[in-house]
Scaffold this active site. Structure first.
Site, PDB file in Angstrom:
ATOM      1  N   ASN A  13      16.627  -7.510  40.875  1.00  0.00           N
ATOM      2  CA  ASN A  13      16.787  -8.154  42.122  1.00  0.00           C
ATOM      3  C   ASN A  13      17.797  -7.045  42.913  1.00  0.00           C
ATOM      4  O   ASN A  13      17.756  -7.232  44.270  1.00  0.00           O
ATOM      5  CB  ASN A  13      17.420  -9.278  42.163  1.00  0.00           C
ATOM      6  CG  ASN A  13      16.488 -10.364  41.857  1.00  0.00           C
ATOM      7  OD1 ASN A  13      15.208 -10.260  42.199  1.00  0.00           O
ATOM      8  ND2 ASN A  13      16.839 -11.701  41.287  1.00  0.00           N
ATOM      9  N   HIS A  72      16.126 -13.129  31.760  1.00  0.00           N
ATOM     10  CA  HIS A  72      15.632 -13.297  33.415  1.00  0.00           C
ATOM     11  C   HIS A  72      14.197 -13.230  33.267  1.00  0.00           C
ATOM     12  O   HIS A  72      13.548 -12.048  32.931  1.00  0.00           O
ATOM     13  CB  HIS A  72      16.279 -12.469  34.038  1.00  0.00           C
ATOM     14  CG  HIS A  72      15.980 -12.373  35.723  1.00  0.00           C
ATOM     15  ND1 HIS A  72      15.991 -11.295  36.580  1.00  0.00           N
ATOM     16  CD2 HIS A  72      15.564 -13.620  36.371  1.00  0.00           C
ATOM     17  CE1 HIS A  72      15.648 -11.802  37.616  1.00  0.00           C
ATOM     18  NE2 HIS A  72      15.292 -13.164  37.475  1.00  0.00           N
ATOM     19  N   SER A 106      19.250 -15.258  38.295  1.00  0.00           N
ATOM     20  CA  SER A 106      18.414 -14.079  38.924  1.00  0.00           C
ATOM     21  C   SER A 106      19.737 -13.175  39.866  1.00  0.00           C
ATOM     22  O   SER A 106      19.394 -12.077  39.992  1.00  0.00           O
ATOM     23  CB  SER A 106      17.536 -14.345  40.066  1.00  0.00           C
ATOM     24  OG  SER A 106      18.139 -15.515  40.660  1.00  0.00           O
ATOM     25  N   GLU A 166      14.022  -9.525  31.627  1.00  0.00           N
ATOM     26  CA  GLU A 166      15.230  -8.776  31.681  1.00  0.00           C
ATOM     27  C   GLU A 166      16.375  -9.349  30.872  1.00  0.00           C
ATOM     28  O   GLU A 166      16.744 -10.471  31.015  1.00  0.00           O
ATOM     29  CB  GLU A 166      15.839  -8.709  33.098  1.00  0.00           C
ATOM     30  CG  GLU A 166      15.706  -7.204  34.083  1.00  0.00           C
ATOM     31  CD  GLU A 166      16.277  -7.620  35.227  1.00  0.00           C
ATOM     32  OE1 GLU A 166      16.579  -8.475  35.802  1.00  0.00           O
ATOM     33  OE2 GLU A 166      16.669  -6.522  35.903  1.00  0.00           O
TER      34      GLU A 166
HETATM   35  N1  CAA Z   1      -0.753 -19.853  35.110  1.00  0.00           N
HETATM   36  C1  CAA Z   1      -2.134 -19.596  34.820  1.00  0.00           C
HETATM   37  N2  CAA Z   1      -3.041 -18.814  35.595  1.00  0.00           N
HETATM   38  C2  CAA Z   1      -2.396 -18.483  36.705  1.00  0.00           C
HETATM   39  C3  CAA Z   1      -1.192 -18.641  37.086  1.00  0.00           C
HETATM   40  C4  CAA Z   1      -0.471 -19.555  36.046  1.00  0.00           C
HETATM   41  N3  CAA Z   1       0.978 -19.742  36.441  1.00  0.00           N
HETATM   42  N4  CAA Z   1      -0.849 -18.366  38.348  1.00  0.00           N
HETATM   43  C5  CAA Z   1      -1.766 -17.651  38.933  1.00  0.00           C
HETATM   44  N5  CAA Z   1      -3.145 -17.679  37.932  1.00  0.00           N
HETATM   45  C6  CAA Z   1      -4.266 -17.159  38.009  1.00  0.00           C
HETATM   46  C7  CAA Z   1      -4.949 -17.579  39.162  1.00  0.00           C
HETATM   47  O1  CAA Z   1      -5.476 -18.847  39.085  1.00  0.00           O
HETATM   48  C8  CAA Z   1      -6.113 -16.520  39.162  1.00  0.00           C
HETATM   49  O2  CAA Z   1      -7.110 -17.152  38.398  1.00  0.00           O
HETATM   50  P1  CAA Z   1      -8.694 -16.634  38.789  1.00  0.00           P
HETATM   51  O3  CAA Z   1      -8.882 -15.290  38.848  1.00  0.00           O
HETATM   52  O4  CAA Z   1      -9.363 -17.433  38.001  1.00  0.00           O
HETATM   53  O5  CAA Z   1      -8.779 -17.123  40.429  1.00  0.00           O
HETATM   54  C9  CAA Z   1      -5.294 -15.437  38.541  1.00  0.00           C
HETATM   55  O6  CAA Z   1      -4.305 -15.742  37.886  1.00  0.00           O
HETATM   56  C10 CAA Z   1      -4.994 -14.200  39.233  1.00  0.00           C
HETATM   57  O7  CAA Z   1      -4.416 -14.613  40.415  1.00  0.00           O
HETATM   58  P2  CAA Z   1      -4.714 -14.525  41.974  1.00  0.00           P
HETATM   59  O8  CAA Z   1      -6.174 -14.228  42.152  1.00  0.00           O
HETATM   60  O9  CAA Z   1      -4.273 -15.733  42.936  1.00  0.00           O
HETATM   61  O10 CAA Z   1      -3.915 -13.369  42.421  1.00  0.00           O
HETATM   62  P3  CAA Z   1      -3.718 -12.066  42.041  1.00  0.00           P
HETATM   63  O11 CAA Z   1      -4.675 -11.417  41.340  1.00  0.00           O
HETATM   64  O12 CAA Z   1      -2.841 -11.440  43.053  1.00  0.00           O
HETATM   65  O13 CAA Z   1      -2.409 -12.402  40.758  1.00  0.00           O
HETATM   66  C11 CAA Z   1      -0.106 -12.599  40.638  1.00  0.00           C
HETATM   67  C12 CAA Z   1      -1.390 -13.354  40.759  1.00  0.00           C
HETATM   68  C13 CAA Z   1      -0.020 -12.396  38.861  1.00  0.00           C
HETATM   69  C14 CAA Z   1       0.884 -13.757  40.826  1.00  0.00           C
HETATM   70  C15 CAA Z   1       0.080 -11.197  41.340  1.00  0.00           C
HETATM   71  O14 CAA Z   1      -0.033 -11.545  42.746  1.00  0.00           O
HETATM   72  C16 CAA Z   1       1.399 -10.740  41.195  1.00  0.00           C
HETATM   73  O15 CAA Z   1       1.866 -10.063  40.382  1.00  0.00           O
HETATM   74  N6  CAA Z   1       2.181 -11.007  42.088  1.00  0.00           N
HETATM   75  C17 CAA Z   1       3.796 -10.271  42.028  1.00  0.00           C
HETATM   76  C18 CAA Z   1       4.465 -11.336  41.416  1.00  0.00           C
HETATM   77  C19 CAA Z   1       5.912 -10.952  41.135  1.00  0.00           C
HETATM   78  O16 CAA Z   1       6.331  -9.987  41.776  1.00  0.00           O
HETATM   79  N7  CAA Z   1       6.668 -11.689  40.572  1.00  0.00           N
HETATM   80  C20 CAA Z   1       8.402 -11.491  40.499  1.00  0.00           C
HETATM   81  C21 CAA Z   1       8.942 -12.120  41.419  1.00  0.00           C
HETATM   82  S1  CAA Z   1      10.744 -12.056  41.423  1.00  0.00           S
HETATM   83  C22 CAA Z   1      11.236 -13.158  40.278  1.00  0.00           C
HETATM   84  O17 CAA Z   1      10.380 -14.105  40.089  1.00  0.00           O
HETATM   85  C23 CAA Z   1      12.304 -13.092  39.799  1.00  0.00           C
HETATM   86  C24 CAA Z   1      13.652 -13.517  40.822  1.00  0.00           C
HETATM   87  O18 CAA Z   1      14.774 -13.414  40.263  1.00  0.00           O
HETATM   88  C25 CAA Z   1      13.429 -13.567  42.076  1.00  0.00           C
END
Ligand code: CAA
Length: 283
Positions: A190, A140, A119, A152
């Protein structure tokens, strides 16, 4: 390039997510981790995630079992020797990554691509640790990998145009949308995300608002799916701190200074979801 078998190094949240996505896209995958508990946990995460996707009708029962059957695990890096491409998603530690790449370079066929999910560590530096910098590239992925569409694709100084093109093609075959980025601290993702999270932690430390208020403002006012403190817990506070340290050191600007509260929380072992406690508690 004919890729049939992909080796993934690291069975953590992102490594297991990449394994799942590769297996679900028809590749044979070997997930490698030195810790047997990490492999067990990674496989359990994959089973749970595939189960959820099947429940929602996004994959069929046949696709679910085919994906699981396509995954092998190993505790030995040498299992990567037979792969047609390697994606490394080990702990974000420069010494460890450079060592893994040196070993992969010696173990694998010289013509294959070695990708890193780092990252923030320089792809140019990782490439220079090998005898094939032209075939070292950043891939990434984002957490949770099965749901997030971006990859990425990071081009180090020595990465060839052919390697970038093959990585873009592979990302598309995995159902992702690749975006090409040049090697620079934090890349694009990031460079922007972690300073925002760091600022949210400053706001918390200075008492501008509670954790719920800070997350609520960003969710309701900016339509972010998660507030920055919840997101920090998901990403891992150690990862956020590490990225801020890289940005601060390598870009040399005070605006990237890691928030002292973030550093204290990491010292205390409050790393977010993975340790059961971050800005919030997890059972
Ligand atoms: N596999 C399958 N299904 C999944 C899952 C997975 N790994 N994780 C969550 N789900 C499902 C949940 O179970 C949920 O199902 P239901 O609707 O049946 O309950 C559905 O996806 C939606 O989840 P939630 O209702 O809990 O929450 P949400 O609508 O907010 O979606 C999310 C979840 C997609 C994670 C959303 O919150 C989101 O996009 N969050 C931001 C994530 C983000 O910014 N990620 C990048 C981080 S930075 C990084 O990773 C890189 C780095 O270098 C730091």
């Amino acid at each position: 390039m004919n890729i049939k078998h992909i080796a993934i190094i690291g069975a953590g949240a992102v490594g297991s997510g990449i394994t799942q996505v590769c297996a679900a896209s028809g590749y044979r995958v070997t997930m490698i981790d030195i810790y047997p508990q990490a492999l067990e946990k990674g496989l359990a995460t994959i089973q749970k995630s595939l189960g959820k996707l099947a429940e929602k009708g996004r994959i069929t029962a046949g696709q679910q079992s085919a994906a699981l059957e396509a995954i092998a695990t190993s505790g030995d890096l040498a299992a990567a020797a037979r792969a047609d491409l390697v994606i490394e998603a080990a702990t974000e530690n420069p010494d460890l990554k450079l060592r893994v790449f040196r070993e992969l370079d010696a173990l694998t066929r010289p013509e294959i691509i070695l990708a890193s999910n780092t990252s923030s560590i320089s792809l140019t530096k990782i490439g220079a640790a090998t005898k094939r910098p032209d075939k070292v590239v950043g891939m990434h992925f984002f957490n949770p990998v099965p749901l997030m569409t971006l990859v990425e694709v990071v081009r180090g100084l020595g990465t060839s145009a052919e390697t970038v093109a093959a990585t873009v093609e592979l990302s598309q075959k995995l159902g992702k949308t690749p975006i090409e980025v040049n090697d620079s601290p934090g890349f694009i993702s990031n460079r922007i995300l972690c300073p925002m999270i760091n600022e949210a932690i400053y706001a918390l430390m200075e008492g501008v608002g509670t954790r719920e208020a800070i997350d609520g403002v960003m969710k309701l006012g900016m339509n972010h799916p998660m507030g920055p403190l919840t997101l920090a817990d998901m990403v891992g506070l150690d990862v956020v701190l590490f990225v801020m340290e890289v940005l601060h050191r390598d870009l040399g600007e005070d605006k990237y200074r890691p928030c002292p509260l973030l550093a204290r929380m990491v010292d205390a072992g409050y790393l977010g979801r993975k340790s059961g406690r971050g800005f919030y508690q997890y059972s």
